[in-house]
Each structure stands twice: as C-alpha cells, then as structure tokens.
Design an enzyme around this catalytic site. Structure first.
Site, mmCIF file in Angstrom:
data_model
loop_
_atom_site.group_PDB
_atom_site.id
_atom_site.type_symbol
_atom_site.label_atom_id
_atom_site.label_comp_id
_atom_site.label_asym_id
_atom_site.label_seq_id
_atom_site.Cartn_x
_atom_site.Cartn_y
_atom_site.Cartn_z
ATOM 1 N N ASP A 191 0.815 -1.213 0.000
ATOM 2 C CA ASP A 191 0.000 0.000 0.000
ATOM 3 C C ASP A 191 0.850 1.264 0.000
ATOM 4 O O ASP A 191 0.367 2.342 -0.364
ATOM 5 C CB ASP A 191 -0.928 -0.014 1.224
ATOM 6 C CG ASP A 191 -1.932 1.118 1.191
ATOM 7 O OD1 ASP A 191 -2.637 1.257 0.172
ATOM 8 O OD2 ASP A 191 -2.014 1.870 2.177
ATOM 9 N N LEU A 272 -8.355 6.116 1.217
ATOM 10 C CA LEU A 272 -8.356 7.228 0.267
ATOM 11 C C LEU A 272 -6.996 7.455 -0.378
ATOM 12 O O LEU A 272 -6.832 8.401 -1.143
ATOM 13 C CB LEU A 272 -8.809 8.520 0.973
ATOM 14 C CG LEU A 272 -10.252 8.524 1.485
ATOM 15 C CD1 LEU A 272 -10.519 9.784 2.280
ATOM 16 C CD2 LEU A 272 -11.229 8.418 0.326
ATOM 17 N N ARG A 273 -6.034 6.585 -0.064
ATOM 18 C CA ARG A 273 -4.712 6.767 -0.645
ATOM 19 C C ARG A 273 -4.751 6.598 -2.165
ATOM 20 O O ARG A 273 -3.987 7.227 -2.889
ATOM 21 C CB ARG A 273 -3.710 5.798 -0.013
ATOM 22 C CG ARG A 273 -2.260 6.076 -0.419
ATOM 23 C CD ARG A 273 -1.276 5.275 0.407
ATOM 24 N NE ARG A 273 -1.129 5.851 1.737
ATOM 25 C CZ ARG A 273 -1.228 5.177 2.856
ATOM 26 N NH1 ARG A 273 -1.534 3.897 2.838
ATOM 27 N NH2 ARG A 273 -1.060 5.769 4.020
ATOM 28 N N GLY A 274 -5.655 5.745 -2.645
ATOM 29 C CA GLY A 274 -5.767 5.542 -4.082
ATOM 30 C C GLY A 274 -6.152 6.819 -4.800
ATOM 31 O O GLY A 274 -5.564 7.183 -5.830
#
Length: 334
Positions: A191, A272-274
């Site tokens: 991730d 919400l990193r995507g």
C-alpha cells in the site's frame, strides 16, 4: 566506474519508464513497484534513472543531503556548509542488510580509538531526497519491512540504541522490484507504493532483436553507445525540470476530482490513498505532457499503474488486476 545503461535506450517497457519519470516530477506520488519476469530490465531502469535525474542542491559532505546549512544535523560534525549541485542519490538496500546498516548505529571505530560516542549514518540517511531501491523486495525480512513502514509514514529516521538518540530526515522514493513467483508482498508495504506495474518479456521478435542489438553495443563499444544516447537522456531530464515548474500552476477542475473519486469507489479500493495517488500521478502526467489543465484523459492514462495494486481480491473474478481496472475505466469514464 562503468556508467549504467542509458534510460532512453531501454527498449519498450514504456509504462515502467513513465512511472519512474512521474515520481521524478513529483516525489510525493510515492514509490514504484515493478513486478515481472527475470531479465526484463527492472533493475536496469532503476540504475539508469540515477544518471537521468536532475541534480539536487545540497550542502557538500552532508550525510543526509541537507538543502541548507541550518538543516545540517549537529551530529555530522560538518563545519564547512558550502552548497553545490550533486547527483540525486539512488541507494541500493541489499536483502541481507542488517538493521544497523539501514538505520545507522554507533561508530565503533571512533568509540574504540577515540572514546567518542559518534553516530555512523546508514542507508536511510544517504537516500534522503533521493531514491531507495530494493531488488527482490518481496523477500525482504519482516523487521526491515516494519522499519521502512515507520520511516515512510513519518519521513524521519529515529535511532535510539547504545546510548544514542538520533533523529534525521529520511524522505525518499521507494522503488522495489521482484518476481511474483517468489512470494507476495506484505499488504502494508504494498500500500505504500504509489505506482505499481507488471513487466513481461516481450513477445515481438523485432523488439527482442533490438534489445539484443543495443545491449551488445553497450557492452562492446561502451563510449560510443553512451554518446549516442546522451542527447536523448538530456532531453528527458530537461522535460522533467520543465514539468516540475508546470505542475505548480496546473488547473484542476471539479469534474476531474469527481472522476477520480467515482473510479476508486467503483473499484472498491480501500482507504483514500488511491484517490490521492491517482490525482498526483495524473497531475504529473499532465505536466509531463505539456498540458495546463488536468483532464479526464490524464486520469485514464495513469489509472492502471496507480490502482492495480489497491484492488480487493474477488474470488468470483479471475481476470488480472489490470484488466479489472481497464474494465471499470470504460464503465466510469467511457
């Protein structure tokens, strides 16, 4: 020392080269994870990146490549704060490296010969403001993975042992490569990579011939080959510098933000990193392309590399992650 293979001379592997370039434009995109077959140019591309990257301004001799005199750590013992240009650091982290070598530790030689308690910086210090490269990253020992996760989160390396308490900046782009047949990457580290891509052995006969031809020329007439590709590498370097300036003034419309959010929601990516990574990568791609306004096409171009490693496993869907992303791209963006 023999110079690495020129970045521009790498045949094919356009997505891998683009991912490297995007992180050079905007370091905050995060790292690049390259998984694929052996002998497909993964490590070659990373080492070529070192010669391609624009130089950084740093205090000469500073162990953490500080940009200004006031940023030089007091434990370095550096008195001459002359600032100059130096090559962007690209540091290898070997699989068998000890924790002391990675984080730094007590300088044993000074402790024994002078009785001084001094700090010997590790690989994380050298990689600050540059790139940290890990080959076979999926085979990395768990305690080193945990350490990298902590540093990636905070941007600092904290060393507390043997009576030392040292803190220094450790902000770098993490680049990992590996063969998926040799084991999967821990989800927590996966991730942390901003972009991910799969590299495959080319099946086109002309492409394979060109790879052989260029590698043969590089090994047998090294000076002439490097000279042949010098201008192309310089052009890419200049384009990166221009993009770094252009990205500061890019316009981002509300519709593009909605596209990014809807795409990640449709894919079911966790957290919400995507969204944040996709937006940054699209902006870097827009700047690289010479655009002034972020558009849907920029998002579409980088979505697979920004999202394919963030998908939840679906036991009812045996298609690859890239195919799933491209399918949702069509559904959401048309």
């Amino acid at each position: 020392m023999k110079q690495p293979f020129p970045f521009s001379a790498i045949v094919g592997q356009d997505e891998m080269k683009l991912a490297m370039i995007l992180t050079a434009i905007d370091h905050s995109i995060g790292g690049v994870l390259v998984f694929g077959d052996r002998g497909t140019g993964k490590s070659t591309a990373v080492r070529a990146l070192a010669n391609l990257l624009p130089p950084i301004r740093a205090v000469k001799g500073c162990p953490v490549n500080s940009p200004a005199a006031e940023d030089v750590p007091n434990w370095s013992g550096l008195c001459n704060h002359t600032i100059g240009e130096q090559q962007t650091p690209v540091v290898d982290l070997p699989l068998g490296a000890s924790e002391d070598r990675v984080t730094g530790a007590l300088d044993i030689e000074k402790a024994l010969t002078k009785g001084e308690k001094a700090f010997e910086p590790g690989l994380l210090a050298r990689a600050n403001r540059g790139y940290l490269y890990i080959d076979e990253v999926n085979l990395l020992e768990d305690h080193i993975v945990d350490l990298l996760l902590d540093v990636a989160q905070s941007g600092e390396n904290l060393v507390e042992r043997e009576g030392l308490s040292i803190r220094h900046p450790a902000r770098f782009v993490l680049v990992g490569s590996g063969n998926p047949e040799e084991g999967e990457l821990r989800p927590q580290l996966l991730d942390r990579f901003g972009l991910s891509l799969d590299v495959r052995t080319p099946t086109d006969i002309d492409t394979r011939i060109e790879v052989i031809r260029r590698r043969d020329a590089f090994e047998n007439d090294n000076a002439a080959f490097l000279l042949r590709w010098q201008a192309e590498d310089a052009a890419v370097r200049d384009q990166i510098l221009v993009a770094r300036e252009n990205i500061k003034t890019l316009a981002t419309g509300e519709s593009v933000l909605r596209d990014v959010a809807e795409l990640c929601l449709a894919l079911g990516s966790d957290g919400l990193r995507g969204e944040l990574t996709l937006l940054k990568a699209a902006r870097a791609y827009c700047a690289w392309s010479g655009g002034t306004t972020l558009k849907r096409d920029h998002v579409r171009a980088v979505a697979p590399m920004a999202l394919r490693h963030r998908l939840r496993r679906d036991p009812l869907d045996d298609s690859g992650s890239t195919a799933r992303v491209e399918r949702v791209l069509v559904d959401v963006l048309g």
